[in-house]
Design an enzyme around this catalytic site. Sequence first.
Site, PDB file in Angstrom:
ATOM      1  N   ASP A 106     -63.424 -73.081  47.063  1.00  0.00           N
ATOM      2  CA  ASP A 106     -63.980 -73.233  48.402  1.00  0.00           C
ATOM      3  C   ASP A 106     -64.666 -71.931  48.814  1.00  0.00           C
ATOM      4  O   ASP A 106     -64.121 -70.842  48.613  1.00  0.00           O
ATOM      5  CB  ASP A 106     -62.864 -73.583  49.398  1.00  0.00           C
ATOM      6  CG  ASP A 106     -63.423 -74.037  50.732  1.00  0.00           C
ATOM      7  OD1 ASP A 106     -63.907 -75.179  50.808  1.00  0.00           O
ATOM      8  OD2 ASP A 106     -63.384 -73.243  51.699  1.00  0.00           O
ATOM      9  N   ILE A 107     -65.865 -72.035  49.400  1.00  0.00           N
ATOM     10  CA  ILE A 107     -66.589 -70.849  49.862  1.00  0.00           C
ATOM     11  C   ILE A 107     -65.934 -70.361  51.155  1.00  0.00           C
ATOM     12  O   ILE A 107     -65.744 -71.134  52.105  1.00  0.00           O
ATOM     13  CB  ILE A 107     -68.079 -71.164  50.106  1.00  0.00           C
ATOM     14  CG1 ILE A 107     -68.734 -71.706  48.829  1.00  0.00           C
ATOM     15  CG2 ILE A 107     -68.823 -69.914  50.586  1.00  0.00           C
ATOM     16  CD1 ILE A 107     -70.153 -72.224  49.009  1.00  0.00           C
ATOM     17  N   GLU A 149     -68.860 -77.531  50.916  1.00  0.00           N
ATOM     18  CA  GLU A 149     -68.870 -76.199  50.298  1.00  0.00           C
ATOM     19  C   GLU A 149     -67.736 -76.057  49.296  1.00  0.00           C
ATOM     20  O   GLU A 149     -67.313 -74.954  48.977  1.00  0.00           O
ATOM     21  CB  GLU A 149     -68.771 -75.105  51.378  1.00  0.00           C
ATOM     22  CG  GLU A 149     -67.446 -74.990  52.071  1.00  0.00           C
ATOM     23  CD  GLU A 149     -67.299 -75.893  53.304  1.00  0.00           C
ATOM     24  OE1 GLU A 149     -66.432 -75.605  54.121  1.00  0.00           O
ATOM     25  OE2 GLU A 149     -68.064 -76.891  53.436  1.00  0.00           O
TER      26      GLU A 149
END
Length: 328
Positions: free
Chosen positions: A194-195, A237
């Site tokens: 996950d960003i 994302e």
Amino acid sequence: MSNDQSAMNELHWLIDMVQTIEVGLVVLDRHYNIQLWNGFMENHSGVSPNSIKGQNLFTRFPDLPATWLKQKMESVFMLKNRAFISWEQRPYVFQFKNYRPITGRADYMYQNVTLLPLASLTGQVTHISVIIYDVTDIAINKLQLKAANEQLERLSQTDGLTQLHNRRHWQECLDHEYDIYARYSGMASLVMIDIDNFKHINDSYGHVAGDKVIQHIAHLLSQSLRETDCAGRYGGEEFAVVLPKTSGADAMYFTERLREKIAASVILYESLKISVTVSLGVCEIGSHITSSSSWISCSDKALYEAKQKGRNCSVLHTSTTAKKISQT
């Protein structure tokens, strides 16, 4: 008109048709010496019937697939049955150039070939007829259709923004890997990525910049994969990677290298330089995993813990606990 004249006329017409018909006709004797070579063959080979009659086919055309073709022809002589060679089996037997304007992109003529046994009046198969059909148009259309279908298949499996697998196709990879484990045991790991603070990137720089960041992460992820690994865009994302034949410890080595590479990189967008980090959750498959969805859930828990512990780190989930292995 006498019977002799009628027979002569019929023979004349027959010879005329053999010479002008838009298929290749070759007659060979038992030793593969050429007895008939029609106009189609002359036009495409540049060799006249008079200059070739009596010559051995394989001596005259050394580029022919002699061993393979003789085997086919021998079965026709021995079994007295016709044989068929499709362009899909072998694109051509005679290497004739393609001059058809519609299919100008094909270098050589695609051919279907029929081998026919020719019997004498006594019933002995003494000769064989080779009939060559130009099927270049059909072949090219079929190949183009196949290529278009393959392209559509790839598009249906691919996320447009990142060019990674889309979620549906990635889920099929995950299910397949879980089925392998359930049947044969073995080893595999699942990574969820996950960003960090992605909403802040979108709010600060806009959604176009956010898309650039997603593409950048996907590019670095793609560069880090082995051929057997399966990476997909799991959500907005979020990314997911199935690592076959990989222990949790080895998966952590993979995630840490990727995490460090991402943290050290810079995304250039217009006049901006954007830096991002990612959090990663890892789960090695084992007896505590009862389905592909529970495998995802386990990796998600590790990812959640990575977020809780400050982000920009990898966490390995085990059946008893989740351990953070490293952090900047």
